[in-house]
Design an enzyme around this catalytic site. Sequence first.
Site, mmCIF file in Angstrom:
data_model
loop_
_atom_site.group_PDB
_atom_site.id
_atom_site.type_symbol
_atom_site.label_atom_id
_atom_site.label_comp_id
_atom_site.label_asym_id
_atom_site.label_seq_id
_atom_site.Cartn_x
_atom_site.Cartn_y
_atom_site.Cartn_z
ATOM 1 N N HIS A 16 97.822 18.598 56.841
ATOM 2 C CA HIS A 16 97.950 17.287 56.995
ATOM 3 C C HIS A 16 98.686 16.269 57.942
ATOM 4 O O HIS A 16 99.454 17.635 57.960
ATOM 5 C CB HIS A 16 97.904 17.471 55.649
ATOM 6 C CG HIS A 16 96.855 17.307 54.642
ATOM 7 N ND1 HIS A 16 96.845 18.227 53.428
ATOM 8 C CD2 HIS A 16 96.336 16.875 54.394
ATOM 9 C CE1 HIS A 16 95.587 17.714 52.844
ATOM 10 N NE2 HIS A 16 95.163 17.601 53.556
ATOM 11 N N GLU A 32 100.244 26.568 50.568
ATOM 12 C CA GLU A 32 101.049 25.881 49.165
ATOM 13 C C GLU A 32 102.354 26.090 49.657
ATOM 14 O O GLU A 32 103.153 26.947 48.835
ATOM 15 C CB GLU A 32 100.663 24.737 48.297
ATOM 16 C CG GLU A 32 99.831 24.058 48.262
ATOM 17 C CD GLU A 32 99.745 22.805 49.092
ATOM 18 O OE1 GLU A 32 101.052 22.743 49.416
ATOM 19 O OE2 GLU A 32 98.755 22.228 49.244
ATOM 20 N N HIS A 58 100.070 24.259 53.994
ATOM 21 C CA HIS A 58 100.081 23.074 53.522
ATOM 22 C C HIS A 58 101.645 23.234 53.197
ATOM 23 O O HIS A 58 102.335 24.334 52.600
ATOM 24 C CB HIS A 58 99.350 23.084 52.673
ATOM 25 C CG HIS A 58 97.946 22.366 53.548
ATOM 26 N ND1 HIS A 58 97.378 21.739 53.571
ATOM 27 C CD2 HIS A 58 97.107 23.733 53.715
ATOM 28 C CE1 HIS A 58 95.853 21.656 54.196
ATOM 29 N NE2 HIS A 58 96.323 22.333 54.243
ATOM 30 N N GLU A 78 102.909 17.185 57.589
ATOM 31 C CA GLU A 78 103.447 18.394 56.362
ATOM 32 C C GLU A 78 103.767 19.909 57.693
ATOM 33 O O GLU A 78 103.330 20.699 57.888
ATOM 34 C CB GLU A 78 102.244 18.959 55.666
ATOM 35 C CG GLU A 78 101.654 18.232 54.645
ATOM 36 C CD GLU A 78 100.330 18.757 53.749
ATOM 37 O OE1 GLU A 78 99.974 18.415 52.969
ATOM 38 O OE2 GLU A 78 100.361 19.941 53.931
HETATM 39 ZN ZN ZN Z 1 98.431 19.848 52.729
#
Ligand code: ZN
Length: 338
Positions: free
Chosen positions: A58, A218, A154, A61
């Site tokens: 993404h 994450e 992420h 990020e």
């Molecule tokens: Zn992500």
Amino acid sequence: MTILNNDFLALTLANPKEISPFHFTFPSGTAFVEDTGILRLEPTEASSTSLVLSAGIHGNETGPIELLNNLVTSILEGQLTLNIRLLVLIGNPIAANCSKRFCEVNLNRLFSGAWQNYEGFEADRAQQLELAVSDFYQKEEQQGEQVRLHYDLHTAIRGSMHEKFVVHPFVEKAVYDKEQLAFLASSGIEAVLLSHQPTTTFSYYSHAAHGAHAFTVELGKVHPFGQNDLSRFDDLERSLVLLLQEGVLAQKPLSTLQVFSVLEALIKDDESYELSIADDVKNFTQFEEGYVLARSEKSQYQVEKNGDAIVFPNTNLPVGQRAGLMVRPIELEALQLV
Ligand code: ZN
């Protein structure tokens, strides 16, 4: 040819569409820039450990991208000695340049061949990243048992009751690797989400197609380039440095991990689909049994059990896509570990 200032991120963002391959040596090995955002580092001594570190799947990020870029610079400059094989991927440089999560399609839904159902550069990029990973694992030189790892880094759109957590890929027999979980605990991870089914994420691809220990990691909340407090990644950085230099997985007792099983994905089934939560609700917010958490003209979702929680709520997406995951805390003792 080398990388100017050993700044792989700057090279990638300046050439977001493509880079002609080139290679050069650094103090502990050889670097191969294979295309934009694709850097393979081979240590001088053959190693049986092959690690993929990806970030920026993404584009916005940025924190994990900066973390990886700093590690790459340290390796190329010789402050950090590389003793395992390493593939560094910056996933979506085009979206990163626009400070966007993605431009046309969410790249982290396009793996395991799902890119075939879409058009545009993100579909092409998913195919290219899959190829980079399979080439990397196929180039293993040592005989005997190979260790394949992939940590896909992420940051999340929203805050979280557990700041750092991983999504564990679905595994057929529900047997989990103790050493990997202890490594994640040592890297500052607080919670583990056990997937309930195969998905089209990058980490699931590496697990399913290549037998890698692969996780979606994450690491906290999204911030723009230059505004990340990288000290929040200290534990992860420390354990990655140990892995890169010594080939050792740092370990910490699993008791610090909260484990959740995924109950089901909430699917946006209609334009009228709504979640009955505040916009800024945190990941892992828990609800009481019977609470009507989602409703549309076609369906409604009631919380099944006290303590069930929501992760990744998001209704700003096309009908048919995932509007959130429902998860339930489970005891570590309930897991089958090897
Ligand atoms: Zn992500």
